[in-house]
Motif scaffolding. Structure first.
Motif, PDB file in Angstrom:
ATOM      1  N   LEU A 141      -1.100   4.339  -1.317  1.00 42.79           N
ATOM      2  CA  LEU A 141      -2.402   4.156  -0.139  1.00 42.79           C
ATOM      3  C   LEU A 141      -1.983   5.131   0.788  1.00 42.79           C
ATOM      4  O   LEU A 141      -3.032   5.550   1.895  1.00 42.79           O
ATOM      5  CB  LEU A 141      -3.081   2.883  -0.820  1.00 42.79           C
ATOM      6  CG  LEU A 141      -3.852   2.827  -1.262  1.00 42.79           C
ATOM      7  CD1 LEU A 141      -4.459   1.423  -1.745  1.00 42.79           C
ATOM      8  CD2 LEU A 141      -4.882   4.016  -1.843  1.00 42.79           C
ATOM      9  N   GLU A 177      -9.483   4.148  -5.664  1.00 45.81           N
ATOM     10  CA  GLU A 177      -7.865   5.089  -5.649  1.00 45.81           C
ATOM     11  C   GLU A 177      -7.142   4.708  -6.163  1.00 45.81           C
ATOM     12  O   GLU A 177      -5.853   5.316  -7.189  1.00 45.81           O
ATOM     13  CB  GLU A 177      -7.594   5.571  -3.637  1.00 45.81           C
ATOM     14  CG  GLU A 177      -5.981   6.120  -3.639  1.00 45.81           C
ATOM     15  CD  GLU A 177      -6.742   7.176  -2.540  1.00 45.81           C
ATOM     16  OE1 GLU A 177      -6.417   6.765  -1.935  1.00 45.81           O
ATOM     17  OE2 GLU A 177      -5.894   8.148  -2.990  1.00 45.81           O
ATOM     18  N   VAL A 178      -6.887   3.744  -6.997  1.00 52.58           N
ATOM     19  CA  VAL A 178      -5.726   2.804  -7.557  1.00 52.58           C
ATOM     20  C   VAL A 178      -6.206   3.463  -8.911  1.00 52.58           C
ATOM     21  O   VAL A 178      -5.534   3.338  -9.848  1.00 52.58           O
ATOM     22  CB  VAL A 178      -5.559   1.390  -6.655  1.00 52.58           C
ATOM     23  CG1 VAL A 178      -4.623   1.052  -7.702  1.00 52.58           C
ATOM     24  CG2 VAL A 178      -4.906   1.838  -5.477  1.00 52.58           C
ATOM     25  N   ASP A 191      -1.457   9.779  -9.722  1.00 51.02           N
ATOM     26  CA  ASP A 191      -2.791   8.673 -10.963  1.00 51.02           C
ATOM     27  C   ASP A 191      -2.361   8.475 -11.855  1.00 51.02           C
ATOM     28  O   ASP A 191      -2.310   7.389 -12.576  1.00 51.02           O
ATOM     29  CB  ASP A 191      -3.701  10.421 -10.887  1.00 51.02           C
ATOM     30  CG  ASP A 191      -5.197  10.031  -9.819  1.00 51.02           C
ATOM     31  OD1 ASP A 191      -5.132   9.053  -9.041  1.00 51.02           O
ATOM     32  OD2 ASP A 191      -6.199  10.741  -9.919  1.00 51.02           O
ATOM     33  N   THR A 241     -14.172  -3.866   2.206  1.00 54.21           N
ATOM     34  CA  THR A 241     -14.190  -4.265   1.415  1.00 54.21           C
ATOM     35  C   THR A 241     -12.949  -3.991   0.131  1.00 54.21           C
ATOM     36  O   THR A 241     -12.663  -4.523  -1.236  1.00 54.21           O
ATOM     37  CB  THR A 241     -15.304  -5.264   0.531  1.00 54.21           C
ATOM     38  OG1 THR A 241     -16.180  -3.884  -0.215  1.00 54.21           O
ATOM     39  CG2 THR A 241     -15.928  -5.580   1.004  1.00 54.21           C
ATOM     40  N   GLU A 242     -12.599  -2.909   0.429  1.00 53.61           N
ATOM     41  CA  GLU A 242     -11.169  -2.280   0.050  1.00 53.61           C
ATOM     42  C   GLU A 242     -11.791  -1.479  -1.225  1.00 53.61           C
ATOM     43  O   GLU A 242     -10.683  -1.107  -2.469  1.00 53.61           O
ATOM     44  CB  GLU A 242      -9.894  -3.177  -0.439  1.00 53.61           C
ATOM     45  CG  GLU A 242      -9.225  -3.789   1.241  1.00 53.61           C
ATOM     46  CD  GLU A 242      -8.762  -4.615   0.616  1.00 53.61           C
ATOM     47  OE1 GLU A 242      -8.546  -5.873   0.195  1.00 53.61           O
ATOM     48  OE2 GLU A 242      -7.567  -4.527   0.865  1.00 53.61           O
ATOM     49  N   GLY A 258      -7.540   5.843 -10.164  1.00 55.02           N
ATOM     50  CA  GLY A 258      -6.820   7.021 -10.248  1.00 55.02           C
ATOM     51  C   GLY A 258      -8.260   7.715 -10.432  1.00 55.02           C
ATOM     52  O   GLY A 258      -8.830   8.837 -10.694  1.00 55.02           O
ATOM     53  N   LYS A 264       0.650  -1.560  -0.104  1.00 53.00           N
ATOM     54  CA  LYS A 264      -0.101   0.224   0.218  1.00 53.00           C
ATOM     55  C   LYS A 264       0.850   1.186  -0.193  1.00 53.00           C
ATOM     56  O   LYS A 264       0.674   2.269  -0.855  1.00 53.00           O
ATOM     57  CB  LYS A 264      -0.985   0.017   1.369  1.00 53.00           C
ATOM     58  CG  LYS A 264      -2.271  -0.758   0.723  1.00 53.00           C
ATOM     59  CD  LYS A 264      -3.255  -0.913   1.859  1.00 53.00           C
ATOM     60  CE  LYS A 264      -4.389  -2.134   1.467  1.00 53.00           C
ATOM     61  NZ  LYS A 264      -5.126  -2.259   2.946  1.00 53.00           N
ATOM     62  N   PHE A 279      -6.507  -7.475  -5.238  1.00 49.64           N
ATOM     63  CA  PHE A 279      -6.796  -6.722  -3.951  1.00 49.64           C
ATOM     64  C   PHE A 279      -7.229  -7.890  -3.216  1.00 49.64           C
ATOM     65  O   PHE A 279      -7.618  -8.770  -3.744  1.00 49.64           O
ATOM     66  CB  PHE A 279      -8.108  -5.954  -3.576  1.00 49.64           C
ATOM     67  CG  PHE A 279      -7.582  -4.777  -3.085  1.00 49.64           C
ATOM     68  CD1 PHE A 279      -6.965  -3.572  -2.311  1.00 49.64           C
ATOM     69  CD2 PHE A 279      -7.715  -3.578  -4.530  1.00 49.64           C
ATOM     70  CE1 PHE A 279      -7.088  -2.247  -2.347  1.00 49.64           C
ATOM     71  CE2 PHE A 279      -7.436  -2.168  -4.916  1.00 49.64           C
ATOM     72  CZ  PHE A 279      -6.862  -1.797  -4.161  1.00 49.64           C
ATOM     73  N   GLN A 280      -7.045  -8.010  -1.650  1.00 43.69           N
ATOM     74  CA  GLN A 280      -7.193  -9.782  -0.984  1.00 43.69           C
ATOM     75  C   GLN A 280      -8.494  -9.378  -0.758  1.00 43.69           C
ATOM     76  O   GLN A 280      -9.389 -10.734  -1.675  1.00 43.69           O
ATOM     77  CB  GLN A 280      -6.538  -9.350   0.355  1.00 43.69           C
ATOM     78  CG  GLN A 280      -7.012 -10.370   1.426  1.00 43.69           C
ATOM     79  CD  GLN A 280      -6.293 -10.536   2.782  1.00 43.69           C
ATOM     80  OE1 GLN A 280      -5.828  -9.474   3.723  1.00 43.69           O
ATOM     81  NE2 GLN A 280      -6.794 -10.982   2.783  1.00 43.69           N
ATOM     82  N   SER A 281      -9.476  -8.687  -1.087  1.00 45.94           N
ATOM     83  CA  SER A 281     -10.918  -8.831  -0.773  1.00 45.94           C
ATOM     84  C   SER A 281     -11.626  -8.652  -1.937  1.00 45.94           C
ATOM     85  O   SER A 281     -13.341  -8.716  -2.260  1.00 45.94           O
ATOM     86  CB  SER A 281     -11.556  -8.363   0.295  1.00 45.94           C
ATOM     87  OG  SER A 281     -10.970  -6.475  -0.329  1.00 45.94           O
ATOM     88  N   ASP A 286      -1.919  -8.803  -3.308  1.00 46.09           N
ATOM     89  CA  ASP A 286      -2.481  -8.545  -1.798  1.00 46.09           C
ATOM     90  C   ASP A 286      -3.250 -10.165  -1.392  1.00 46.09           C
ATOM     91  O   ASP A 286      -4.034 -10.180  -1.991  1.00 46.09           O
ATOM     92  CB  ASP A 286      -3.399  -7.218  -1.440  1.00 46.09           C
ATOM     93  CG  ASP A 286      -3.175  -7.614   0.002  1.00 46.09           C
ATOM     94  OD1 ASP A 286      -2.543  -8.134   0.511  1.00 46.09           O
ATOM     95  OD2 ASP A 286      -3.725  -6.248   0.377  1.00 46.09           O
ATOM     96  N   PHE A 297      -3.214  -3.256  -9.094  1.00 47.14           N
ATOM     97  CA  PHE A 297      -3.052  -3.885  -7.214  1.00 47.14           C
ATOM     98  C   PHE A 297      -3.880  -4.748  -7.359  1.00 47.14           C
ATOM     99  O   PHE A 297      -5.727  -4.863  -8.104  1.00 47.14           O
ATOM    100  CB  PHE A 297      -3.523  -2.680  -6.752  1.00 47.14           C
ATOM    101  CG  PHE A 297      -3.417  -3.012  -5.314  1.00 47.14           C
ATOM    102  CD1 PHE A 297      -2.867  -2.261  -4.594  1.00 47.14           C
ATOM    103  CD2 PHE A 297      -3.920  -3.760  -4.392  1.00 47.14           C
ATOM    104  CE1 PHE A 297      -1.898  -2.556  -3.482  1.00 47.14           C
ATOM    105  CE2 PHE A 297      -3.931  -4.131  -3.009  1.00 47.14           C
ATOM    106  CZ  PHE A 297      -2.905  -3.087  -2.296  1.00 47.14           C
ATOM    107  N   ARG A 307       0.068   5.620 -11.030  1.00 45.67           N
ATOM    108  CA  ARG A 307      -0.741   4.037 -11.084  1.00 45.67           C
ATOM    109  C   ARG A 307      -1.605   3.604 -12.097  1.00 45.67           C
ATOM    110  O   ARG A 307      -1.802   2.887 -11.518  1.00 45.67           O
ATOM    111  CB  ARG A 307      -2.131   4.557 -10.047  1.00 45.67           C
ATOM    112  CG  ARG A 307      -2.075   4.773  -8.624  1.00 45.67           C
ATOM    113  CD  ARG A 307      -2.017   5.477  -7.952  1.00 45.67           C
ATOM    114  NE  ARG A 307      -2.620   6.381  -6.674  1.00 45.67           N
ATOM    115  CZ  ARG A 307      -3.146   5.980  -5.244  1.00 45.67           C
ATOM    116  NH1 ARG A 307      -4.339   6.949  -6.231  1.00 45.67           N
ATOM    117  NH2 ARG A 307      -2.875   6.800  -4.035  1.00 45.67           N
ATOM    118  N   ILE A 354       1.551   1.464  -3.797  1.00 46.36           N
ATOM    119  CA  ILE A 354       0.556   1.880  -4.755  1.00 46.36           C
ATOM    120  C   ILE A 354       0.329   3.350  -4.088  1.00 46.36           C
ATOM    121  O   ILE A 354      -0.272   4.066  -5.129  1.00 46.36           O
ATOM    122  CB  ILE A 354       0.005   1.449  -4.667  1.00 46.36           C
ATOM    123  CG1 ILE A 354      -1.176   1.232  -5.934  1.00 46.36           C
ATOM    124  CG2 ILE A 354      -1.256   0.858  -3.560  1.00 46.36           C
ATOM    125  CD1 ILE A 354      -1.076   0.737  -6.862  1.00 46.36           C
TER     126      ILE A 354
END
Lengths: 243, 256, 334
Positions: free
Chosen positions: A54, B127-128, A78, B120-121, B130, A49, A88-90, A167, A86, A81, A52
């Motif tokens: 965050l 954000e990632v 941005d 749940t992100e 953009g 994180k 995500f785990q969830s 992740d 990325f 990025r 990236i």
């Protein structure tokens, strides 16, 4: 020649009194798949994180694709990025959107003027890669865990990033699905020649995907090496991961 | 100085809420503007709340009329029923009841939605991708609630007044023409404008509180439930506090 | 994205409906306050604004024609009220109209009533000043009412005092409780009634007399101017009075005497008995009778004198027979 895409030096990060990272170093070469191994709460997620953007690090430098992440403005961040995927785990699929809209979302965000036809082609291609073209108009809640993970992967891939950060990609999945996902990750990396950092404690996944492994312990890179090297290690701290 | 734990938490939260509100203003003026999402939120927040607000308003108008009638008969001013009902609906009942229903429906849904997105992100994912999630999620929602609640209040008032008209006609016969003449003759700008203006503030408070609670939701499904719940409680409380402030401000300007 | 299009359409309808309702509401309120459409301003001066505030209605013969726009103090006694009058109605209102401050209902808002004035006038124009009609203010009514109230309260206080006094008075209650008083009162009333009957009788007789006077020579004037006649009349009347008195006492005595005689005759003793046997007594009786005769003669003489007076001639002619008859009767009866 080996180009370094991510270079982290002396990274520090703490939450209140809880020091998570203290002087962590990492280098990622282009095309390399690096697994970061560590116990729960060892700061693996915090690490990516920070990469990236965050989370802002307390100290140290993070250099991604030639840019110092903590020093970038929002616009520059941005733009950088776009080149980093990325997972995500969830999964972080948007519940209020269909699969198609989920895949469209990053595209719309980054290239506002992308024409409709090209976008649809890209979506179709991304779904094809994960073998889920038929789910185009379904909502995320209608999908199984494995399918959602694949959709999330497709969404990560849609911008054709240079780097993908995973992740815990196989957490919460059954071993068979986990292996399928791991294989898929491997195929994609080969196909698009991406570099990746894989955060995991699933040894099967790491065995399939990783070229190199870093063991994160007490906020530092405790050990480093290929899968085979680390399996052969006599260090009890290292050994416990492979038992 | 050591304050009791809950007092400190309360002050801390008030401070965070203020900071959040400040951030809303900063982010809302900066481009880029999430117009599509704003319109989408307006649809969800405004249009989809209309049946609920309409039903509540209708019942309130009807019940209020039936409840007021005996007292007015006691004073021999039954003919003032439309005026009385009209003023109470437009000035107070309409805005407050609509805002409370709105807080219950929209405050909780925003709290739960943003809470689960946080957990749940999805917010991180935005954000990632953009996208400024604050702009995309918070600014659009707060703007939508701020602009849609007044419209809901207006439509709720209209439906409520129609309910009151039926209420008047349960025991007596009044033509619709006479009814609305009586209602509007007794209304002045001093009744309508403050009520209309305060409903913007109600909408803003409900949106901000809902987003704040959701955006700062703690991890886990329990956290989501808690943020939805406290969003409703705090938003409803805010509606009453703002109502209190509004009545004092209108009084100050001599509009009462 | 057809779905999104429909949603946007719905949202549009929703928003427009809401704003439309706001606009209609504001328009309807504004129409009452004459914010839209064209208006003219006219003025009226009052000594007392009686609580008129901007926004109060202005009515012409009971029809809403405008609203009060402002109330200004011109000097220490004069207040100017400006009124916004709907242009449509303004052509019907003439400059001679009167403005009066009134109230909607008994306790309602203040209104300005415009009333058609007398005579002729031209339609009002911007800035015209209407005459003000002084009306009874509710306050004034209440003031009067309060004075009335005070008076009533004084009255009732005194009434209470009086009643208390009556209640405390034992004498009054005794009187009220006394039966004999009632009886006496009734008797008195009876007497009064009899007296009044007699009076009636007398009056009718007097009436007759007056009528006769009129009928006689017809000139009451002469009676009034003739002083000698008056003196004569007075003397005659005095004598008549005396005679009548004597006659009555005599009659009473005679009555007593006769009853005594009767008794005596029945019992065979007493003076009557003696008289019948006693010659001197007879003589005395004869004397008495002669005396009576004499007095009667004198009376007759008087009467005669009266009779000769032309005024009373007609009356006495009638009365003579009766008188003679009566006296004869009275003499005969014993």
């Amino acid at each position: 020649m080996e180009e370094t895409v991510i270079s982290i030096r002396n990274l520090h990060k703490s939450f209140g009194n809880n020091v998570v990272l203290k002087g962590f170093n990492l280098d990622l070469k282009r095309g390399e798949n690096l697994a970061v191994l560590g116990k729960s709460g060892s700061g693996k997620s915090v690490l990516i994180k920070c990469i990236i953007g965050l989370l802002a690090p307390d100290g140290g430098t993070i250099n991604v694709l030639g840019q110092s992440i903590p020093d970038l403005s929002q616009d520059e961040l941005d733009r950088t990025r776009v080149r980093i995927g990325f997972l995500f785990q969830s999964n972080a699929l948007y519940d209020s959107m269909t699969v198609k809209e989920n895949l469209e979302f990053p595209m719309r965000r980054h290239w506002l003027s992308a024409d409709e036809k090209k976008a649809e082609e890209k979506i179709a291609e991304a779904l094809e890669n994960v073998g889920l073209l038929h789910t185009l108009n379904m909502m995320p809640v209608e999908l199984s865990g494995g399918m959602r993970k694949r959709i999330a992967l497709a969404r990560t891939l849609i911008l054709k990033p240079d780097i993908i950060l995973y992740d815990e990609p196989t957490t919460g999945l059954d071993p068979i699905t986990a292996r399928e996902i791991s294989t898929l990750m491997n195929n994609i990396q080969k196909k698009y020649n991406t570099s990746s950092i894989i955060i995991s404690h699933d040894m099967n996944c790491i065995k399939i995907t990783a070229d190199r492994i870093i063991i994160l312990m007490n906020g530092r890179a405790y050990a480093e090496g290929t899968y085979d090297e680390l399996v052969a290690s006599a260090d009890p701290e290292v050994k416990q991961f492979f038992d | 100085m050591q304050l009791p734990q809950h007092t400190r938490n309360f002050i801390l939260e008030a401070g965070e809420l203020s900071r959040f509100t400040g951030r809303f203003f900063r982010e809302s003026v900066k481009p880029r503007y999430e117009v599509n999402e704003f319109i989408n939120q307006c649809f969800i927040v405004g249009y989809k709340s209309l049946p609920l607000v309409g039903l509540t308003g209708f019942i309130m108008g009807l019940v209020l009329t039936m409840q007021l009638r005996p007292s007015l008969i006691d004073y021999g001013v039954e003919s003032e029923l439309p005026a009385m009902v009209g003023i109470s609906i437009v000035r107070e009942i309409g805005p407050v009841i609509t805002a409370l229903i709105f807080a219950g429906k929209i405050g909780s849904s925003i709290g739960a939605e943003l809470g689960s997105m946080k957990v749940t992100e999805q917010i991180d994912a935005m954000e990632v991708s953009g996208t400024n999630p604050f702009k995309y999620l918070v600014v659009t929602r707060v703007m939508a609630t701020t602009l849609m609640l007044p419209i809901l209040v207006l439509l709720g008032d209209a439906i409520s007044l129609y309910g009151a008209y039926l209420g008047v006609n349960i025991k007596a016969t009044t033509s619709f023409h006479l009814y609305y003449t009586q209602v509007f003759d007794n209304l002045s700008f001093g009744d309508v404008i403050p009520a209309f203006v305060k409903s913007f503030f109600f909408g803003f408070a409900i949106g901000v509180v809902g987003c704040f609670k959701g955006y700062n939701s703690s991890k886990g499904t329990e956290g989501v439930g808690r943020s939805a719940n406290s969003a409703v409680v705090v938003a409803s409380l805010m509606v009453f506090i703002l109502d209190l402030i509004a009545v004092q401000v209108t009084d100050l300007f001599g509009l009462n | 994205m057809a779905d999104k299009r429909i949603n946007n359409l719905k949202l549009g309808i929703f928003t427009i409906a809401g704003i439309l309702f706001l606009v209609i509401t504001l328009y309807m309120i504004g129409r009452d306050q004459n914010l839209f459409g064209s208006n003219i301003i006219i003025k009226a001066h009052f000594r007392n604004a009686q609580g008129v505030v901007p926004g109060n209605n202005v009515r012409y013969s009971g029809i809403q024609v405008g609203t009060v726009s402002s109330v200004n103090l011109i000097n220490d006694t004069l207040i100017e009220i400006n009124m916004l009058i709907d242009e449509k109605s303004s052509s019907k209102i003439l400059t001679n109209a009167l403005a009066a401050i009134g109230t909607e209902g008994l306790i309602g808002n203040r209104i300005i009533n415009l009333l058609p004035g007398e005579g002729t006038g031209t339609p009002i124009r911007e800035g015209d000043l209407l005459k003000a009609k002084k009306t009874t203010d509710t306050d004034a009514i209440l003031e009067t009412l309060s004075i009335t109230n005070q008076n009533a309260s004084v009255l009732s206080a005194e009434l209470v005092q009086t009643v208390n006094r009556i209640n405390r008075s034992t004498a009054l209650w005794k009187i009220l409780n006394d039966d004999t008083l009632a009886t006496d009162l009734r008797a008195s009333l009876l007497n009064i009634r009899q007296a009044s009957e007699k009076t009636n009788h007398l009056v009718s007789e007097l009436n007759g007399l007056v009528a006769d006077v009129k009928n006689g020579e017809g000139t009451a004037g002469r009676l009034l101017y003739d002083t000698t006649l008056a003196v004569q009349l007075s003397a005659a009347l005095t004598k008549l009075d005396e005679a009548a008195n004597n006659a009555s006492s005599l009659t009473g005595k005679l009555d007593g005497l006769l009853s005594g005689i009767q008794q005596d005759l029945e019992t065979g003793k007493g003076p009557a008995n003696a008289i019948l046997k006693d010659s001197s007594m007879v003589n005395k009786l004869q004397n008495s009778l002669t005396n009576i005769e004499k007095s009667t003669f004198a009376f007759n003489e008087n009467m005669e004198a009266l009779k000769h007076n032309f005024l009373f001639r007609g009356y006495f002619r009638k009365q003579q027979k009766k008188q003679v008859k009566d006296s004869v009767n009275s003499l005969k009866t014993p």
